[in-house]
Write a protein that holds these residues in place. Structure first.
Motif, PDB file in Angstrom:
ATOM      1  N   LEU A  29     -30.447  44.628  27.062  1.00  0.00           N
ATOM      2  CA  LEU A  29     -29.194  43.987  26.672  1.00  0.00           C
ATOM      3  C   LEU A  29     -28.092  45.030  26.717  1.00  0.00           C
ATOM      4  O   LEU A  29     -28.164  46.048  26.028  1.00  0.00           O
ATOM      5  CB  LEU A  29     -29.328  43.400  25.261  1.00  0.00           C
ATOM      6  CG  LEU A  29     -28.102  42.701  24.672  1.00  0.00           C
ATOM      7  CD1 LEU A  29     -27.682  41.529  25.552  1.00  0.00           C
ATOM      8  CD2 LEU A  29     -28.422  42.205  23.263  1.00  0.00           C
ATOM      9  N   GLU A  89     -30.360  38.872  20.230  1.00  0.00           N
ATOM     10  CA  GLU A  89     -31.818  39.047  20.294  1.00  0.00           C
ATOM     11  C   GLU A  89     -32.518  37.882  19.596  1.00  0.00           C
ATOM     12  O   GLU A  89     -33.505  37.331  20.107  1.00  0.00           O
ATOM     13  CB  GLU A  89     -32.223  40.373  19.637  1.00  0.00           C
ATOM     14  CG  GLU A  89     -31.765  41.620  20.383  1.00  0.00           C
ATOM     15  CD  GLU A  89     -32.685  42.013  21.522  1.00  0.00           C
ATOM     16  OE1 GLU A  89     -33.611  41.242  21.850  1.00  0.00           O
ATOM     17  OE2 GLU A  89     -32.476  43.112  22.078  1.00  0.00           O
ATOM     18  N   GLN A  90     -32.017  37.502  18.413  1.00  0.00           N
ATOM     19  CA  GLN A  90     -32.634  36.402  17.674  1.00  0.00           C
ATOM     20  C   GLN A  90     -32.498  35.092  18.434  1.00  0.00           C
ATOM     21  O   GLN A  90     -33.438  34.291  18.512  1.00  0.00           O
ATOM     22  CB  GLN A  90     -31.995  36.271  16.292  1.00  0.00           C
ATOM     23  CG  GLN A  90     -32.638  35.213  15.405  1.00  0.00           C
ATOM     24  CD  GLN A  90     -34.085  35.539  15.087  1.00  0.00           C
ATOM     25  OE1 GLN A  90     -34.369  36.608  14.547  1.00  0.00           O
ATOM     26  NE2 GLN A  90     -35.002  34.651  15.436  1.00  0.00           N
ATOM     27  N   ARG A 114     -37.043  43.365  27.005  1.00  0.00           N
ATOM     28  CA  ARG A 114     -35.703  42.804  27.147  1.00  0.00           C
ATOM     29  C   ARG A 114     -34.660  43.915  27.149  1.00  0.00           C
ATOM     30  O   ARG A 114     -34.719  44.838  26.333  1.00  0.00           O
ATOM     31  CB  ARG A 114     -35.415  41.822  26.018  1.00  0.00           C
ATOM     32  CG  ARG A 114     -34.026  41.135  26.163  1.00  0.00           C
ATOM     33  CD  ARG A 114     -33.704  40.264  24.975  1.00  0.00           C
ATOM     34  NE  ARG A 114     -34.629  39.146  24.893  1.00  0.00           N
ATOM     35  CZ  ARG A 114     -35.139  38.700  23.757  1.00  0.00           C
ATOM     36  NH1 ARG A 114     -34.865  39.299  22.619  1.00  0.00           N
ATOM     37  NH2 ARG A 114     -35.968  37.677  23.760  1.00  0.00           N
ATOM     38  N   ASP A 126     -34.966  35.138  21.265  1.00  0.00           N
ATOM     39  CA  ASP A 126     -36.324  34.954  20.730  1.00  0.00           C
ATOM     40  C   ASP A 126     -36.571  33.485  20.417  1.00  0.00           C
ATOM     41  O   ASP A 126     -37.633  32.925  20.738  1.00  0.00           O
ATOM     42  CB  ASP A 126     -36.513  35.785  19.453  1.00  0.00           C
ATOM     43  CG  ASP A 126     -36.650  37.275  19.723  1.00  0.00           C
ATOM     44  OD1 ASP A 126     -36.908  37.647  20.887  1.00  0.00           O
ATOM     45  OD2 ASP A 126     -36.495  38.061  18.772  1.00  0.00           O
ATOM     46  N   ASN A 173     -34.927  38.799  31.600  1.00  0.00           N
ATOM     47  CA  ASN A 173     -35.113  39.777  30.522  1.00  0.00           C
ATOM     48  C   ASN A 173     -34.004  40.825  30.480  1.00  0.00           C
ATOM     49  O   ASN A 173     -34.017  41.704  29.628  1.00  0.00           O
ATOM     50  CB  ASN A 173     -36.463  40.482  30.671  1.00  0.00           C
ATOM     51  CG  ASN A 173     -36.527  41.357  31.920  1.00  0.00           C
ATOM     52  OD1 ASN A 173     -36.066  40.951  32.981  1.00  0.00           O
ATOM     53  ND2 ASN A 173     -37.105  42.542  31.800  1.00  0.00           N
ATOM     54  N   ARG A 209     -25.610  42.291  18.715  1.00  0.00           N
ATOM     55  CA  ARG A 209     -26.875  42.486  19.434  1.00  0.00           C
ATOM     56  C   ARG A 209     -28.027  41.804  18.690  1.00  0.00           C
ATOM     57  O   ARG A 209     -28.852  41.133  19.303  1.00  0.00           O
ATOM     58  CB  ARG A 209     -27.160  43.981  19.592  1.00  0.00           C
ATOM     59  CG  ARG A 209     -28.477  44.288  20.305  1.00  0.00           C
ATOM     60  CD  ARG A 209     -28.710  45.800  20.370  1.00  0.00           C
ATOM     61  NE  ARG A 209     -27.696  46.454  21.170  1.00  0.00           N
ATOM     62  CZ  ARG A 209     -27.771  46.577  22.492  1.00  0.00           C
ATOM     63  NH1 ARG A 209     -28.826  46.097  23.155  1.00  0.00           N
ATOM     64  NH2 ARG A 209     -26.817  47.197  23.165  1.00  0.00           N
ATOM     65  N   ARG A 210     -28.072  41.961  17.372  1.00  0.00           N
ATOM     66  CA  ARG A 210     -29.151  41.334  16.599  1.00  0.00           C
ATOM     67  C   ARG A 210     -29.108  39.817  16.723  1.00  0.00           C
ATOM     68  O   ARG A 210     -30.153  39.158  16.844  1.00  0.00           O
ATOM     69  CB  ARG A 210     -29.055  41.756  15.131  1.00  0.00           C
ATOM     70  CG  ARG A 210     -29.477  43.195  14.860  1.00  0.00           C
ATOM     71  CD  ARG A 210     -29.686  43.445  13.382  1.00  0.00           C
ATOM     72  NE  ARG A 210     -28.436  43.332  12.631  1.00  0.00           N
ATOM     73  CZ  ARG A 210     -27.605  44.343  12.407  1.00  0.00           C
ATOM     74  NH1 ARG A 210     -27.871  45.542  12.906  1.00  0.00           N
ATOM     75  NH2 ARG A 210     -26.505  44.165  11.702  1.00  0.00           N
TER      76      ARG A 210
END
Length: 228
Positions: free
Chosen positions: A95, A75-76, A93, A79, A49, A71-72
């Protein structure tokens, strides 16, 4: 990576491809390295994580204005990975993007770790102000080869989030030790941890971080050396 992800990746690419197309670090390379690190961390159905992505200074400058978009995407991706492989996380999580002179240009280093985020480090009580002193030219080196700049003192080390250096090991206490400066240099002090500080098999409450002195914090080996 599946075709259905490409439109999102291309949107990220729009922000950086003008620089990337000349042969720089491609966003897909970053995402692939993150995915590889996440998959390598999987054990007993759990996935890391805590992700630290270290860039060569030139690569970091290239992406500095697009880190929010990157970052997005990461994250996606994570996920999707957790959902596809039915993996579980131990907590929130984390990052982090970092600059590392030891990272080769075009080759970001991704470290995936398990970090306990369920026990936040307690803040100092009201009125207990601590003076922070900036430090230059010192690097903490871990047994796995990780290099962390010692940017200030006191510098707190522990398992819990909120420490200056988080060591995700159950052998490390949530708030294990701190580095401070003394007249003779730097010292590592135990903060009432369960396993203390160990040098050459002997346990100490206080260790001067001299050249060549290796300290075991929980089950993590570290030492201090001059650096950038």
């Amino acid at each position: 990576m599946s075709d259905e992800r490409l439109p999102r990746i291309e949107r990220l690419l729009d922000l950086t491809a003008r620089k990337v197309s000349g042969g720089g670090l491609h966003p897909l390379e970053i995402l692939q390295r993150v995915r590889d690190a996440a998959e390598s961390s999987v054990r007993d159905g759990g996935v890391a994580n805590d992700f630290r992505i270290s860039f060569h200074p030139g690569d970091y400058r290239q992406y500095e204005q697009s880190l929010a978009s990157l970052r997005r995407e990461i994250e996606q991706l994570l996920d999707d990975l957790e959902r596809e492989q039915r993996l579980r996380r131990i907590g929130e999580r984390l990052l982090e993007f970092a600059v590392s002179p030891s990272a080769a240009e075009g080759t970001p280093v991704v470290i995936a770790r398990f970090t306990d985020t369920s026990h936040p480090v307690q803040a100092a009580p009201p009125g207990a102000t601590r003076r922070i002193t900036r430090v230059r030219g010192q690097v903490l080196v871990l047994g796995d080869g990780s290099r962390i700049r010692l940017t200030h003192v006191p510098f707190v080390i522990g398992r819990g989030p909120g420490n200056d250096l988080v060591l995700p090991s159950l052998a490390v206490s949530r708030r294990h030790a701190e580095i401070d400066r003394i007249a003779e240099g730097f010292v590592l002090r135990d903060l009432g941890s369960r396993n203390g500080l160990v040098v050459d098999g002997a346990r100490y409450d206080r260790v001067r971080l001299l050249t060549g002195v290796t300290v075991v914090v929980g089950d993590v080996t570290l030492w201090l050396e001059a650096g950038e």
